[in-house]
Design an enzyme around this catalytic site. Structure first.
Site, short mmCIF file in Angstrom:
data_model
loop_
_atom_site.label_atom_id
_atom_site.label_comp_id
_atom_site.label_asym_id
_atom_site.label_seq_id
_atom_site.Cartn_x
_atom_site.Cartn_y
_atom_site.Cartn_z
N ASP A 137 6.06 8.44 11.12
CA ASP A 137 6.58 9.38 10.12
C ASP A 137 5.74 10.66 10.00
O ASP A 137 5.96 11.46 9.09
CB ASP A 137 6.70 8.70 8.76
N SER A 162 6.07 3.66 8.89
CA SER A 162 4.91 4.37 9.42
C SER A 162 4.65 4.09 10.90
O SER A 162 5.50 4.32 11.74
CB SER A 162 3.70 4.01 8.56
N HIS A 163 3.49 3.52 11.20
CA HIS A 163 3.07 3.29 12.58
C HIS A 163 3.57 1.94 13.11
O HIS A 163 3.31 1.61 14.26
CB HIS A 163 1.55 3.34 12.65
N ASP A 190 1.88 9.62 14.03
CA ASP A 190 2.55 8.31 13.97
C ASP A 190 4.05 8.43 13.73
O ASP A 190 4.61 9.52 13.79
CB ASP A 190 1.89 7.46 12.89
N THR A 240 0.84 -1.21 0.00
CA THR A 240 0.00 0.00 0.00
C THR A 240 0.87 1.26 0.00
O THR A 240 0.54 2.27 -0.60
CB THR A 240 -0.91 0.01 1.24
N ASP A 296 2.57 11.35 9.27
CA ASP A 296 1.49 11.64 8.31
C ASP A 296 0.11 11.30 8.85
O ASP A 296 -0.90 11.80 8.35
CB ASP A 296 1.75 10.98 6.94
N ARG A 297 0.05 10.46 9.88
CA ARG A 297 -1.28 10.14 10.45
C ARG A 297 -1.58 11.05 11.63
O ARG A 297 -0.67 11.59 12.26
CB ARG A 297 -1.29 8.70 10.97
N LYS A 337 -0.46 12.67 3.22
CA LYS A 337 -1.30 13.03 4.34
C LYS A 337 -0.42 13.70 5.39
O LYS A 337 0.80 13.53 5.39
CB LYS A 337 -2.03 11.81 4.88
C1 G16 Z 1 -0.62 3.63 4.39
C2 G16 Z 1 -1.23 4.29 3.20
C3 G16 Z 1 -2.66 4.65 3.49
C4 G16 Z 1 -3.45 3.42 3.92
C5 G16 Z 1 -2.76 2.79 5.11
C6 G16 Z 1 -3.38 1.47 5.51
O1 G16 Z 1 -0.53 4.53 5.44
O2 G16 Z 1 -0.54 5.46 2.84
O3 G16 Z 1 -3.20 5.19 2.32
O4 G16 Z 1 -4.75 3.77 4.27
O5 G16 Z 1 -1.41 2.52 4.79
O6 G16 Z 1 -3.18 0.55 4.50
P1 G16 Z 1 -3.53 -0.99 4.66
O7 G16 Z 1 -4.98 -1.03 5.04
O8 G16 Z 1 -3.23 -1.58 3.34
O9 G16 Z 1 -2.68 -1.52 5.80
P2 G16 Z 1 0.78 4.65 6.33
O10 G16 Z 1 0.50 5.72 7.32
O11 G16 Z 1 0.96 3.27 6.96
O12 G16 Z 1 1.88 4.97 5.37
#
Ligand code: G16
Length: 545
Positions: A281, A114-115, A279, A19, A283-284, A378
């Site tokens: 990085d 990310s998280h 989170d 993703t 962005d959340r 984001k």
């Molecule tokens: C990433 C994507 C988001 C997505 C999220 C969850 O976020 O940038 O667009 O909604 O993963 O994805 P999944 O449901 O496939 O785990 P981040 O903040 O993890 O980079």
């Protein structure tokens, strides 16, 4: 004298971006040649790199610094003209997007999972953002993946490590390196969007107490600079504000479970007026009113509905967008504003084209992501400042703003149930079976409910016409509720099944019900249709948001 070396290598299986880029366990990333192969694949996808400009940095997790050094040596060996590096190798994801755009680089590499937790036994990640500052679209991700399948060599400079802590310019094998402070660039951008004078009046008012939980991750320095130093919030407003390579041993995931310290301050005898967390990085975001959790889908709708109160959006919104599983609260705002609302697959990369084409101004997702066309990612702190700007202009607490929103637009109850660490083959089989059955489900009964329609979500990008299929199975019930199934694309071990559920309610007397109880019937029906217990062996989700 540094020399360029050609290292012979062999492809690694599984370097397919998910993703959001490539996320794997640290042990996998730190194998000899693993990171290098992927980085060379990015460079090969870009074509002739000579003279190109790149930004690089990450969320500070374990292996961030070493990865920056490797990428710098490889960039020099591949002929890049200039590399912008965040001080100490750090960049929040939105600040990276800001810097790519501001300095017109040809793209950037973000090091983050990310998280997901950090540390030697935890996760690492890498993703490429293009010249528009946004995550590479699916086609570029595919092109990188194809490169990883046939790679047989990479180029790297044989040189000393560069000094990452000192702002300024230096040189590596003929490539210019500039160490920058992305906090300054990002803070400047925020000041151009929001009314800093008014927000400052709110924050220096000692009766308005807020807390920002940076979760030991990258936003600490950004939040301190903006909230405490520029806007005058009292010292200590930002908690867990020093980036740590294992995020203090926790998960830098802004939710009610992981941001416990913040949640405690927002409840109890003397709750704070406003709270937020971001989170790994940056962005959340999660935003909280006094004793009041604000669902990300509602937060997105509230920001869009109140954008007129924020100077940067005073001229109105061109349009809005949300990912498919996100509740339809945003659609109702768009309808009342008479602007288009786009429904995209999960993944921020799908918003980029819409923003570049001027079709949308604000967008967001249920996964604690909100943003706008100020960058192409984001942006957690942006959402916090947006909320503060709305609070100060409307002179209402966050809780009242949300409640009044429900009274005006109706409420979209929303929840997500995650079944983590399940067998990948069984999970794939379950989704496959749902896909095959989807078109024939209409009319079937499921518990107390009847299925009105069902499909496997597909998206055609209205700008470049690219098609994305298999983006989640949707089931619409006759009581207006909806269930969505998809597998996460961000995990690093086994599979995570996500079941999303939402239901619209317009009766003003039914606006304050318990979300899980309100959605229980639809969740149960969805679970039965999919055979969750049978395929996963689970009777209850691991995480509920
Ligand atoms: C990433 C994507 C988001 C997505 C999220 C969850 O976020 O940038 O667009 O909604 O993963 O994805 P999944 O449901 O496939 O785990 P981040 O903040 O993890 O980079």
């Amino acid at each position: 004298m540094s020399t360029t070396k050609t290292i012979h290598t062999r492809p690694f299986a599984g370097q397919k971006p998910g993703t959001s880029g490539l996320r794997k366990k640290v042990a996998e990333f730190t194998q000899a040649h693993y990171l290098e192969n992927f980085v060379q694949a990015i460079f090969n996808m870009l074509g002739d790199c000579r003279g190109k400009r790149l930004a690089v940095g990450g969320d500070g997790r374990y292996y961030n610094r070493q990865a920056v050094q490797i990428i710098a040596r490889m960039a020099a060996a591949n002929g890049f003209g200039k590399l912008l590096i965040g001080r100490d190798g750090l960049f929040s994801t939105p600040a990276m997007s800001c810097v790519i755009r501001k300095y017109a680089t040809d793209g950037g590499i973000i090091l983050s999972a990310s998280h997901n937790p950090g540390g030697p036994d935890a996760d690492f990640g890498i993703k490429f953002n293009g010249a528009n500052g946004g995550p590479a679209p699916e086609s570029a991700g595919e092109a990188i993946y194809r490169q990883t399948l046939s790679i047989d060599k990479y180029l790297i400079l044989d040189s000393e490590d560069i000094e990452l802590g000192r702002i300024g310019k230096t040189e590596l094998g003929g490539m210019e390196i500039e160490i920058i402070d992305p906090v300054a660039d990002y803070a400047g951008l925020m000041a151009s969007i929001f009314d800093f004078d008014k927000i400052s009046q709110l924050l220096v008012n000692r009766r308005f107490h807020m807390c920002f939980d940076a979760m030991h991750a990258v936003t600490g320095p950004y939040a301190r600079e903006i909230l405490e130093d520029r806007l005058g919030a009292k010292p200590g407003t930002v908690i867990n504000g020093v980036p740590d390579e294992s995020f203090g041993g926790g998960h830098p995931d802004p939710n009610l479970v992981q941001a416990r310290e913040l949640v405690d301050r927002m409840n109890g005898d003397a709750p704070l007026a406003f709270g937020a967390a971001s989170d790994g990085d940056g962005d959340r975001n999660m935003v909280l009113g006094s004793g009041f959790y604000i669902n990300p889908c509602d937060s997105l709708a509230v920001l869009a509905a109140n954008a007129g109160l924020v100077p940067g959006y005073g001229e109105g919104l061109a349009g809005v967008a949300r990912s498919m599983p996100t509740s339809r609260a945003l659609d109702r705002v768009a309808q009342s504003l008479e602007i288009p609302c786009y429904e995209t697959p999960t993944g921020w990369k799908f918003f980029g084209n819409l923003m570049d084409a001027g079709k949308i101004t604000i967008c967001g997702e249920e996964s604690f992501g909100t943003g706008s066309n100020h960058v192409r990612e984001k942006d957690g702190l942006w959402a916090v400042l947006f909320w503060l700007n709305i609070i100060v202009e409307s002179r209402k607490p966050a809780r009242s703003i949300v409640r009044e929103h429900w009274q005006r637009f109706g409420r979209d109850y929303f929840t997500r149930h995650d079944f983590e660490g399940i067998d990948s083959a069984r999970a794939a089989e379950m989704i496959e079976r749902l896909r095959e059955r989807a078109s024939g489900l209409a009319g079937e009964r499921a518990g107390e409910l009847r299925i009105q329609a069902a499909d496997d979500f597909a998206y055609t990008d209205p700008v470049d016409g690219s098609a994305s299929t298999g983006q989640g199975v949707r089931i619409f019930f006759d009581d207006g509720s909806r269930a969505v199934f998809r597998l996460s694309g961000t995990g690093t071990a086994n599979a995570t099944l996500r079941l999303y559920c939402d239901k619209y309610e317009t009766d003003p007397s039914l606006m304050e019900l318990d979300t899980q109880r309100t959605l229980a019937q639809s969740l149960q029906a969805a679970g039965e249709i999919a055979g969750i217990a049978e395929f996963t062996g689970r009777t209850a989700p691991d995480v509920i948001t």
